[in-house]
Design a protein around this motif. Structure first.
Motif, short mmCIF file in Angstrom:
data_model
loop_
_atom_site.label_atom_id
_atom_site.label_comp_id
_atom_site.label_asym_id
_atom_site.label_seq_id
_atom_site.Cartn_x
_atom_site.Cartn_y
_atom_site.Cartn_z
N LYS A 103 32.58 30.49 48.83
CA LYS A 103 32.84 31.94 48.85
C LYS A 103 32.04 32.59 49.97
O LYS A 103 32.49 33.55 50.59
CB LYS A 103 32.49 32.56 47.51
N ALA A 118 35.47 43.31 49.56
CA ALA A 118 34.34 44.06 49.00
C ALA A 118 33.09 43.83 49.84
O ALA A 118 32.83 42.72 50.30
CB ALA A 118 34.09 43.60 47.57
N VAL A 153 32.02 33.59 38.23
CA VAL A 153 32.06 35.00 38.64
C VAL A 153 31.70 35.88 37.46
O VAL A 153 32.28 35.73 36.38
CB VAL A 153 33.46 35.39 39.15
N GLU A 185 28.45 41.24 45.28
CA GLU A 185 29.33 42.17 45.98
C GLU A 185 29.68 43.42 45.18
O GLU A 185 29.54 43.47 43.96
CB GLU A 185 30.58 41.46 46.50
N GLU A 186 30.12 44.37 45.94
CA GLU A 186 30.59 45.65 45.42
C GLU A 186 31.71 45.41 44.40
O GLU A 186 32.55 44.55 44.60
CB GLU A 186 31.13 46.43 46.64
N GLU A 192 45.27 43.82 40.24
CA GLU A 192 45.13 42.57 40.98
C GLU A 192 46.50 41.97 41.23
O GLU A 192 47.40 42.09 40.40
CB GLU A 192 44.30 41.58 40.17
N GLU A 283 39.59 36.87 46.73
CA GLU A 283 39.28 35.47 47.02
C GLU A 283 40.46 34.81 47.72
O GLU A 283 41.60 35.24 47.60
CB GLU A 283 38.98 34.70 45.74
P1 AMP Z 1 37.30 35.16 41.82
O1 AMP Z 1 36.99 33.81 41.24
O2 AMP Z 1 36.50 35.50 43.02
O3 AMP Z 1 38.77 35.39 41.97
O4 AMP Z 1 36.92 36.21 40.67
C1 AMP Z 1 37.44 36.13 39.37
C2 AMP Z 1 37.82 37.49 38.88
O5 AMP Z 1 36.69 38.37 38.90
C3 AMP Z 1 38.84 38.19 39.76
O6 AMP Z 1 40.14 37.81 39.43
C4 AMP Z 1 38.57 39.65 39.47
O7 AMP Z 1 39.18 40.03 38.26
C5 AMP Z 1 37.09 39.67 39.27
N1 AMP Z 1 36.42 40.06 40.52
C6 AMP Z 1 35.99 39.25 41.50
N2 AMP Z 1 35.43 39.95 42.51
C7 AMP Z 1 35.49 41.24 42.16
C8 AMP Z 1 35.06 42.47 42.77
N3 AMP Z 1 34.42 42.49 43.95
N4 AMP Z 1 35.28 43.62 42.12
C9 AMP Z 1 35.90 43.62 40.91
N5 AMP Z 1 36.33 42.51 40.28
C10 AMP Z 1 36.12 41.32 40.88
#
Ligand code: AMP
Ligand code: GLY
Length: 421
Positions: A103, A118, A153, A185-186, A192, A283
């Motif tokens: 990441k 973000a 996460v 991150e923010e 989504e 992502e």
């Molecule tokens: P990821 O594995 O990075 O896709 O994160 C898993 C889930 O966490 C995502 O599908 C979002 O629902 C939530 N998420 C990840 N990053 C953020 C962000 N910066 N702000 C809000 N929700 C996030």
């Protein structure tokens, strides 16, 4: 042609199902495959992460084309190893699959090339990470750098929760080495959406949008899972979004990877949030998402083999990639207790009574003509229809006759989004 698919889930079943329609596929193999896949393809007993074993098998058995579907073998260089052995293979090489494997890498790439995402900082020092959380306040998002089965996460609503996540990843090593580095991150807001795109490193062809349902229970509650269902297209994603994403995210990502000497050929997964300030990347993944793949490939009209070969050969601009202008829904039937702990080996009944849907197998085995559960996600009941509501209704109706002990599924796949419209 002799074709081999690497992987063993619902995604791989959907890929085999789509490839089976190609007149140019003579023999289809899947390694390791599963019970349902074994009805379409010869299953090969080699683990998806056994790079040497897989290359040796593909060579010995004269595979003409290999498609690597899951993240781990891609990150480990399965495509590079196949190519080195003279076998054409679909999927990014390890140096491009890193968009999913790290990441921190992806965030730096987006920052360097101005791709909307973000705001963030990366930490390898826990005290610095904790100080940053204090200074930023909540809500805030803590992510471990490496692959953590989608569980690394934490969207923290309080500073305390965020600090706990940092300590859990960096000190307690809850995700092993994946958490040695964290991204903080923010917190973004907005619906989504996932867009999967075929690319040969020059041309990028987005597939219809889709939306996963990651939480285990209705109303987006409970623990994160691999995905409890998916719909396509995602009603929140308009033609205007698609055009903005093409210009600000999709093309710039391919250009950025090229500029870094990391040519991406395969399926690039854009997980995005439609924020009040426009679409931003949450992502990247280096592969088809699952269950999104099951929903999206159900709408594909073009011969999948032609598309996959064009991605490898750099001729994607010459393929007219077409999807039916309809909607689809994949409803996941899971083992009770998934994603935490669950039992396997339960007999599955009613599969022969399913109408108007395709049942992709995610975790099943076939013994003496009977199917048994063999994983957390067991089946993906996938239906298409002219409207999204009909596709969703159809999936639920089709799932009715299916049962196994402690079967669990969400009652609001698709409806959750339709009802919020
Ligand atoms: P990821 O594995 O990075 O896709 O994160 C898993 C889930 O966490 C995502 O599908 C979002 O629902 C939530 N998420 C990840 N990053 C953020 C962000 N910066 N702000 C809000 N929700 C996030
Ligand atoms: N369904 C999310 C993923 O495959 O990563």
């Amino acid at each position: 042609m002799n074709i081999m698919i690497i992987g063993s889930g619902g995604r791989e079943h959907a890929i085999c199902w789509a490839l089976k329609k190609s007149p140019r596929v003579t023999e289809l193999y899947c390694a390791p495959g599963n019970g349902g896949i074994s009805r379409l393809a010869a299953c090969v007993d080699v683990k998806a992460t056994d790079i040497n074993g897989m290359v040796a098998w593909a060579k010995d058995n004269q595979m003409d084309f290999v498609m690597v579907a899951p993240d781990d073998p891609l990150a480990m260089g399965m495509v590079d190893a196949m190519e080195a052995a003279g076998i054409r293979a679909f999927g990014p090489r390890a140096n491009a699959a890193i968009v999913e494997g790290s990441k921190a890498f992806s965030k730096e790439l987006m920052k360097k090339y101005g791709i909307p995402t973000a705001a963030y900082e990366i930490f390898t020092d826990m005290d610095a990470a904790l100080r940053y959380v204090e200074a930023q306040g909540a809500p805030i998002v803590v992510k471990c750098d490496g692959l953590a089965l989608g569980k690394g996460v934490v969207v923290a609503q309080t500073v305390e929760e965020a600090k706990e996540a940092v300590i859990n990843m960096m000190e307690n090593k809850a995700f092993g080495e994946a958490g040695a580095k964290v991204v903080i991150e923010e917190c973004m807001t907005g619906p989504e959406v996932t867009v999967l795109a075929f690319t040969d490193g020059k041309t990028i062809v987005p597939m219809p949008s889709s939306q996963d349902h990651k939480r285990a229970f209705d109303g987006d509650c409970g623990p994160n899972t691999g995905g409890m269902g998916a719909i396509s297209p995602c009603p929140n994603y308009t033609a205007e979004h698609a055009s903005i994403c093409m210009d600000t995210i999709f093309r710039p990502t391919i250009a950025a990877l090229n500029a870094e000497g990391r040519i991406f050929q395969g399926v690039l997964y854009f997980g995005m949030m439609l924020t009040p300030k426009g679409p931003k990347v949450v992502e990247y993944n280096a592969r088809f998402g699952d269950p999104e793949c099951q929903a999206v490939l159900s709408l594909l009209e073009t011969d999948l083999l032609n598309i996959l070969e064009a991605c490898v050969d750099g001729t994607l601009d010459q393929v007219d990639v077409k999807f039916r202008d309809e909607a689809s829904c994949c409803l996941v039937l899971a083992s009770g207790g998934y994603p935490v702990s669950y039992e396997k080996g339960k007999e599955i009944t009613g599969l022969d009574q399913v109408h108007d849907a395709v049942v992709f197998h995610a975790g099943t085995k076939l013994e003496n003509g009977k199917y048994y559960t063999n994983g957390g996600r067991v089946l993906g009941v996938t239906a298409t229809a002219p409207t999204l509501r009909d596709a969703v209704d159809r999936s639920y109706q089709a799932a009715e006759p299916i049962s196994f002990e402690k079967m669990h599924f969400r009652k609001d796949i698709g409806y959750h989004i339709l009802d919020a419209q």
